[in-house]
Design an enzyme around this catalytic site. Sequence first.
Site, mmCIF file in Angstrom:
data_model
loop_
_atom_site.group_PDB
_atom_site.id
_atom_site.type_symbol
_atom_site.label_atom_id
_atom_site.label_comp_id
_atom_site.label_asym_id
_atom_site.label_seq_id
_atom_site.Cartn_x
_atom_site.Cartn_y
_atom_site.Cartn_z
ATOM 1 N N GLU A 45 0.858 -1.186 0.000
ATOM 2 C CA GLU A 45 0.000 0.000 0.000
ATOM 3 C C GLU A 45 0.897 1.240 0.000
ATOM 4 O O GLU A 45 1.546 1.556 0.989
ATOM 5 C CB GLU A 45 -0.897 0.005 1.251
ATOM 6 N N ARG A 49 0.489 10.424 -0.156
ATOM 7 C CA ARG A 49 0.827 11.485 0.794
ATOM 8 C C ARG A 49 1.998 12.340 0.345
ATOM 9 O O ARG A 49 2.403 13.241 1.075
ATOM 10 C CB ARG A 49 1.170 10.885 2.162
ATOM 11 N N THR A 73 -4.477 6.071 1.424
ATOM 12 C CA THR A 73 -4.864 7.469 1.640
ATOM 13 C C THR A 73 -5.707 8.001 0.481
ATOM 14 O O THR A 73 -5.586 9.154 0.066
ATOM 15 C CB THR A 73 -3.626 8.376 1.885
ATOM 16 N N LYS A 133 -10.979 -1.713 6.623
ATOM 17 C CA LYS A 133 -9.803 -1.313 7.406
ATOM 18 C C LYS A 133 -10.324 -0.719 8.715
ATOM 19 O O LYS A 133 -11.221 0.133 8.697
ATOM 20 C CB LYS A 133 -9.029 -0.275 6.591
HETATM 21 C C1 3PG Z 1 -1.363 5.113 8.292
HETATM 22 O O1 3PG Z 1 -2.362 5.406 7.698
HETATM 23 O O2 3PG Z 1 -0.386 5.863 8.450
HETATM 24 C C2 3PG Z 1 -1.345 3.748 8.796
HETATM 25 O O3 3PG Z 1 -2.416 3.555 9.620
HETATM 26 C C3 3PG Z 1 -0.058 3.325 9.403
HETATM 27 O O4 3PG Z 1 -0.068 3.541 10.734
HETATM 28 P P1 3PG Z 1 1.243 3.213 11.572
HETATM 29 O O5 3PG Z 1 2.289 4.173 11.100
HETATM 30 O O6 3PG Z 1 0.820 3.467 12.991
HETATM 31 O O7 3PG Z 1 1.570 1.781 11.298
#
Ligand code: 3PG
Length: 213
Positions: A45, A49, A73, A133
């Site tokens: 994934e 961002r 995202t 999720k």
């Molecule tokens: C995110 O969207 O950043 C994920 O949920 C990852 O979260 P983490 O950095 O706590 O694993």
Amino acid sequence: MNTPSMQALELATHGPVIPVIVLDRIDDAVPMAEALVAGGVRVLEVTLRTPVALQCMEAIARAVPEAIVGAGTVRSVADAQAAKDAGCRFAVSPGYSQAIGEACRQLALPLLPGVATASEVMAANADGYTFLKFFPASAAGGVVMLKAFAGPFGDVAFCPTGGISLATAPQFLALPNVKVCGGSWLTPPEAVAAGDWGRITALAREASALRPA
Ligand code: 3PG
């Protein structure tokens, strides 16, 4: 019955952890994907961002056929379209909206939509999404919350993500309604910045070997 979640559920069959990836440089995309695949992690994934995220997805889709690359995202219909155009094979959204659900259905892009409350689970279910999720997993109640969801939502499967680590993942994976976990710990920013692909392969290998507690 062919529900929108059937193909998304396939993502959970490749291993216990889906890495949540942030890429700042296009040149890191392919070696990072290759490092994860070398460690047994194929479902990737890549989050939308950074300005180069779409180009990174394209590069991975083109150069690393063993990888199953998706966009994280995804916050809008435009994001979903861009992910599809970049060659992504799935999309992950931090929350759920009917518009994103419908767009992904139209695009034939398997969607893993984020939820954190019972009302959000019901909204996603109403549109046929039953693999969700759970985000942000730790902050929103973690294992205790997922156990509580199992009562009213016995037919719903989850991918908890957010605040999960190598140490805590087995507790999540032990829950009958958890199919796979998400987390960013496989791709530490400092390892990516240093091009330490060996470390990322080692982290991927460790994650691939995780078993339910
Ligand atoms: C995110 O969207 O950043 C994920 O949920 C990852 O979260 P983490 O950095 O706590 O694993």
